[in-house]
Scaffold this motif. Structure first.
Motif, PDB file in Angstrom:
ATOM      1  N   GLN A 199      -4.945   3.692   5.821  1.00  0.00           N
ATOM      2  CA  GLN A 199      -5.382   2.868   4.698  1.00  0.00           C
ATOM      3  C   GLN A 199      -4.757   3.422   3.432  1.00  0.00           C
ATOM      4  OE1 GLN A 199      -9.463   1.721   4.543  1.00  0.00           O
ATOM      5  NE2 GLN A 199      -9.648   1.514   6.776  1.00  0.00           N
ATOM      6  N   ALA A 200      -4.433   2.519   2.499  1.00  0.00           N
ATOM      7  CA  ALA A 200      -3.681   2.945   1.319  1.00  0.00           C
ATOM      8  C   ALA A 200      -4.301   2.449   0.032  1.00  0.00           C
ATOM      9  CB  ALA A 200      -2.235   2.453   1.412  1.00  0.00           C
ATOM     10  N   ASN A 201      -4.169   3.295  -1.002  1.00  0.00           N
ATOM     11  CA  ASN A 201      -4.442   2.885  -2.366  1.00  0.00           C
ATOM     12  C   ASN A 201      -3.331   1.950  -2.825  1.00  0.00           C
ATOM     13  OD1 ASN A 201      -6.597   5.028  -3.292  1.00  0.00           O
ATOM     14  ND2 ASN A 201      -5.013   6.214  -2.271  1.00  0.00           N
ATOM     15  N   LEU A 202      -3.652   0.974  -3.648  1.00  0.00           N
ATOM     16  CA  LEU A 202      -2.644   0.074  -4.212  1.00  0.00           C
ATOM     17  C   LEU A 202      -2.566   0.271  -5.723  1.00  0.00           C
ATOM     18  CD1 LEU A 202      -0.736  -2.477  -3.886  1.00  0.00           C
ATOM     19  CD2 LEU A 202      -2.771  -3.844  -4.430  1.00  0.00           C
ATOM     20  N   VAL A 203      -1.355   0.422  -6.232  1.00  0.00           N
ATOM     21  CA  VAL A 203      -1.121   0.438  -7.682  1.00  0.00           C
ATOM     22  C   VAL A 203       0.070  -0.476  -7.947  1.00  0.00           C
ATOM     23  CG1 VAL A 203      -0.504   1.810  -9.703  1.00  0.00           C
ATOM     24  CG2 VAL A 203      -1.956   2.825  -7.933  1.00  0.00           C
ATOM     25  N   VAL A 204      -0.137  -1.489  -8.764  1.00  0.00           N
ATOM     26  CA  VAL A 204       0.914  -2.464  -9.057  1.00  0.00           C
ATOM     27  C   VAL A 204       1.247  -2.386 -10.542  1.00  0.00           C
ATOM     28  CG1 VAL A 204       1.549  -4.907  -9.011  1.00  0.00           C
ATOM     29  CG2 VAL A 204       0.015  -3.978  -7.244  1.00  0.00           C
TER      30      VAL A 204
ATOM     31  N   ASN B 133       4.228  14.896  -8.318  1.00  0.00           N
ATOM     32  CA  ASN B 133       2.865  15.276  -7.945  1.00  0.00           C
ATOM     33  C   ASN B 133       2.571  14.775  -6.532  1.00  0.00           C
ATOM     34  OD1 ASN B 133       1.803  16.273 -10.734  1.00  0.00           O
ATOM     35  ND2 ASN B 133       2.769  14.310 -11.187  1.00  0.00           N
ATOM     36  N   PRO B 134       3.322  15.287  -5.552  1.00  0.00           N
ATOM     37  CA  PRO B 134       3.218  14.694  -4.212  1.00  0.00           C
ATOM     38  C   PRO B 134       1.855  14.889  -3.557  1.00  0.00           C
ATOM     39  CG  PRO B 134       4.612  16.667  -4.164  1.00  0.00           C
ATOM     40  CD  PRO B 134       4.332  16.355  -5.609  1.00  0.00           C
ATOM     41  N   LYS B 135       1.135  15.944  -3.898  1.00  0.00           N
ATOM     42  CA  LYS B 135      -0.152  16.133  -3.217  1.00  0.00           C
ATOM     43  C   LYS B 135      -1.165  15.059  -3.632  1.00  0.00           C
ATOM     44  CE  LYS B 135      -1.318  19.865  -1.112  1.00  0.00           C
ATOM     45  NZ  LYS B 135      -1.569  21.227  -0.559  1.00  0.00           N
ATOM     46  N   PRO B 136      -1.374  14.808  -4.932  1.00  0.00           N
ATOM     47  CA  PRO B 136      -2.309  13.719  -5.256  1.00  0.00           C
ATOM     48  C   PRO B 136      -1.696  12.319  -5.101  1.00  0.00           C
ATOM     49  CG  PRO B 136      -1.548  14.783  -7.264  1.00  0.00           C
ATOM     50  CD  PRO B 136      -1.016  15.600  -6.117  1.00  0.00           C
ATOM     51  N   CYS B 137      -0.353  12.219  -5.065  1.00  0.00           N
ATOM     52  CA  CYS B 137       0.283  10.893  -5.079  1.00  0.00           C
ATOM     53  C   CYS B 137       1.261  10.721  -3.915  1.00  0.00           C
ATOM     54  CB  CYS B 137       1.042  10.659  -6.381  1.00  0.00           C
ATOM     55  SG  CYS B 137       0.195  11.174  -7.875  1.00  0.00           S
TER      56      CYS B 137
ATOM     57  N   VAL C  87      -7.230   9.287  -6.659  1.00  0.00           N
ATOM     58  CA  VAL C  87      -7.688   8.762  -7.955  1.00  0.00           C
ATOM     59  C   VAL C  87      -6.791   9.303  -9.079  1.00  0.00           C
ATOM     60  CG1 VAL C  87      -9.602   8.868  -9.635  1.00  0.00           C
ATOM     61  CG2 VAL C  87     -10.068   8.337  -7.238  1.00  0.00           C
ATOM     62  N   THR C  88      -6.110  10.419  -8.806  1.00  0.00           N
ATOM     63  CA  THR C  88      -5.221  11.021  -9.815  1.00  0.00           C
ATOM     64  C   THR C  88      -4.197  10.016 -10.371  1.00  0.00           C
ATOM     65  OG1 THR C  88      -5.456  13.126  -8.637  1.00  0.00           O
ATOM     66  CG2 THR C  88      -3.706  12.983 -10.298  1.00  0.00           C
ATOM     67  N   PRO C  89      -3.406   9.353  -9.509  1.00  0.00           N
ATOM     68  CA  PRO C  89      -2.429   8.400 -10.056  1.00  0.00           C
ATOM     69  C   PRO C  89      -3.095   7.206 -10.731  1.00  0.00           C
ATOM     70  CG  PRO C  89      -2.454   8.312  -7.640  1.00  0.00           C
ATOM     71  CD  PRO C  89      -3.244   9.528  -8.055  1.00  0.00           C
ATOM     72  N   GLN C  90      -4.211   6.751 -10.190  1.00  0.00           N
ATOM     73  CA  GLN C  90      -4.926   5.635 -10.837  1.00  0.00           C
ATOM     74  C   GLN C  90      -5.359   6.022 -12.239  1.00  0.00           C
ATOM     75  OE1 GLN C  90      -7.000   2.813  -9.144  1.00  0.00           O
ATOM     76  NE2 GLN C  90      -6.266   3.070  -7.053  1.00  0.00           N
ATOM     77  N   ALA C  91      -5.917   7.231 -12.368  1.00  0.00           N
ATOM     78  CA  ALA C  91      -6.375   7.680 -13.683  1.00  0.00           C
ATOM     79  C   ALA C  91      -5.203   7.795 -14.643  1.00  0.00           C
ATOM     80  CB  ALA C  91      -7.102   9.021 -13.551  1.00  0.00           C
ATOM     81  N   ALA C  92      -4.044   8.269 -14.138  1.00  0.00           N
ATOM     82  CA  ALA C  92      -2.869   8.404 -15.000  1.00  0.00           C
ATOM     83  C   ALA C  92      -2.363   7.041 -15.464  1.00  0.00           C
ATOM     84  CB  ALA C  92      -1.759   9.154 -14.264  1.00  0.00           C
ATOM     85  N   VAL C  93      -2.412   6.063 -14.568  1.00  0.00           N
ATOM     86  CA  VAL C  93      -1.954   4.719 -14.936  1.00  0.00           C
ATOM     87  C   VAL C  93      -2.879   4.124 -15.995  1.00  0.00           C
ATOM     88  CG1 VAL C  93      -1.767   2.346 -14.117  1.00  0.00           C
ATOM     89  CG2 VAL C  93      -0.733   4.204 -12.803  1.00  0.00           C
TER      90      VAL C  93
ATOM     91  N   ILE D 286      -2.485  -3.785 -11.696  1.00  0.00           N
ATOM     92  CA  ILE D 286      -3.468  -4.209 -10.701  1.00  0.00           C
ATOM     93  C   ILE D 286      -3.658  -3.042  -9.741  1.00  0.00           C
ATOM     94  CG2 ILE D 286      -3.934  -5.803  -8.778  1.00  0.00           C
ATOM     95  CD1 ILE D 286      -2.076  -7.835 -10.172  1.00  0.00           C
ATOM     96  N   THR D 287      -4.900  -2.778  -9.336  1.00  0.00           N
ATOM     97  CA  THR D 287      -5.158  -1.781  -8.299  1.00  0.00           C
ATOM     98  C   THR D 287      -6.149  -2.383  -7.291  1.00  0.00           C
ATOM     99  OG1 THR D 287      -7.130  -0.748  -9.260  1.00  0.00           O
ATOM    100  CG2 THR D 287      -4.990   0.030 -10.069  1.00  0.00           C
ATOM    101  N   HIS D 288      -6.339  -1.681  -6.171  1.00  0.00           N
ATOM    102  CA  HIS D 288      -7.443  -2.039  -5.281  1.00  0.00           C
ATOM    103  C   HIS D 288      -8.745  -1.674  -5.989  1.00  0.00           C
ATOM    104  CE1 HIS D 288      -7.055   2.251  -4.738  1.00  0.00           C
ATOM    105  NE2 HIS D 288      -8.258   2.274  -4.220  1.00  0.00           N
TER     106      HIS D 288
END
Lengths: 263, 263
Positions: free
Chosen positions: B34-39, B55-59, B227-233, B242-244
């Motif tokens: 299952q994957a997080n979505l960031v558009v 930041n490969p570990k969180p992303c 959540v790291t990349p989502q928070a950065a976006v 757009i995200t999930h």
């Protein structure tokens, strides 16, 4: 090596900058990560980074230096425009010259990619007792274009290029285990034996580098090679790009050991 | 689960598309990634991909779907605009609504990032006999903003976010080994014990998710979190993305086992 051989990455980079070093970097500043350089205009940078992301074995990104910058984090104080021994400049996918430095050609829209190379895992193979034929014979590792396609990204596509090292059958598993730890510099072999399955017809005629002897009881072992992204960039016909000249790598301050899993 | 619970990723995606599934995806189509979505718009795509590379570990990027496309290679036949149970739309970094699908908002310049999530390694932890407190208590895993900064790229920057699972002291090494094999989905823990060293003051007050009990003899173990990349976006104030919706992931056809080292 002579007494004036640089001993540290910073010394080597300084010698390049001052015009005191224009030779290949193999064996210099041992223990340090050496990197392929690919410099492309910003408008092609997303597609090239995506090409690397989709093909991590042949294109292990060590660092990307954004447009407007020339000092990588992996080599504080360095200048990517002067600190390699030799560069190649390409226009419209064709070689337009070799240079000792590229300051006058630099533009604010150029993005620099440092991509891992097999020197890092060769040091580990050697330490584990796996012989390196091309080193013993003072030649370049043989490299082959395969029938395996990379995953394309935008304008970037092309065949997987592999390097080949003959390994005694009894050491093949060891060679796999040692290099598998170096995921950030090509990692485990992509293939063991059976060159025909990769579409390689004649091991004695590599597409790059020099042929090496395969002795009885040895298997040809194939690793993904950093020539893959270079070939993809050239085939794309990009209007302008800069790379290192073959064998004339960028020497970073990173330790090879730091690229092993858990490092 | 009821009888109408989708059993395969394709069934789940179809149910989302047809409006028959709008719930979280935890535990659905077990064994699948299952994957997080960031558009994000294309003009921000290079910086965001670079942020993930740095930041490969969180992303951990599972796949990037270029502008003009909505069908990922990891889920043939899927449509990223309709096949998640729930989406969030952000304008200028602020939540502008939740949607069951985003067809009408889609634009030709949108680039989609699928980023790995911890469901993949939780399955492996569970199989190895490591208890998962938040699963036992039917709650969301607790997540914390840390004092550790990510490596910035362009407009994207911010703190590392971690998830926490209490692990019996005797199983900490096992939990490290099991998750280390899943480099493409967060990998080994970033920290074991000592939350104060991460700048986390009170484990009972997570920034996202629900608090869980830490029993005597257990250590809090921290993994990099998607959540790291989502928070950065969001913090970047991007005009549109757009995200999930949290917990409402994109279910791919990839097997979790394929993300383990050597898979």
């Amino acid at each position: 090596m002579s007494d004036d051989t640089p001993r540290t990455p910073a010394e080597l980079r300084r010698a390049c900058r001052d015009g005191r070093w224009d030779r290949p970097t193999a064996g210099v500043a041992g223990g340090s990560v050496q990197a392929n350089l690919v410099v492309v205009p910003r408008e092609a940078a997303f597609d090239f980074l995506l090409f690397c992301q989709r093909n991590p074995k042949p294109c292990p990104v060590i660092e990307v230096v954004e447009a407007g910058r020339v000092e990588p984090a992996c080599a504080p104080g360095a200048d990517l425009r002067t600190d390699l021994p030799r560069y190649r400049v390409y226009r419209d996918g064709k070689l337009a010259g070799e240079r000792a430095e590229v300051r006058d050609l630099w533009r604010d829209d150029l993005v620099s990619f440092l991509i891992g190379c097999s020197f890092s895992f060769e040091e580990a193979l050697s330490a584990a007792g796996v012989p390196l034929r091309h080193v013993e014979s003072c030649s370049n590792v043989p490299m082959y274009r395969t029938a395996v396609a990379t995953a394309a990204a935008g304008r970037f596509r092309g065949p997987l290029v592999v390097s080949m090292r003959p390994v005694p059958a009894a050491q093949v598993a060891l060679a796999v285990q040692v290099t598998a730890r170096f995921e950030r510099v090509h990692g485990a072999p992509v293939h063991v034996g059976a060159p025909e399955a990769l579409g390689i017809r004649d091991l004695s005629r590599p597409d790059w580098g020099d042929p090496v002897e395969i002795r009885p009881g040895e298997l040809p072992v194939f690793w993904a090679c950093g020539v893959t992204p270079q070939a993809a960039v050239l085939a794309s016909g990009l209007p302008f790009c800069i790379t290192h000249a073959p064998g004339h790598m960028f020497v970073t301050d990173l330790a090879n050991a730091s690229l092993a899993t858990g490092g």
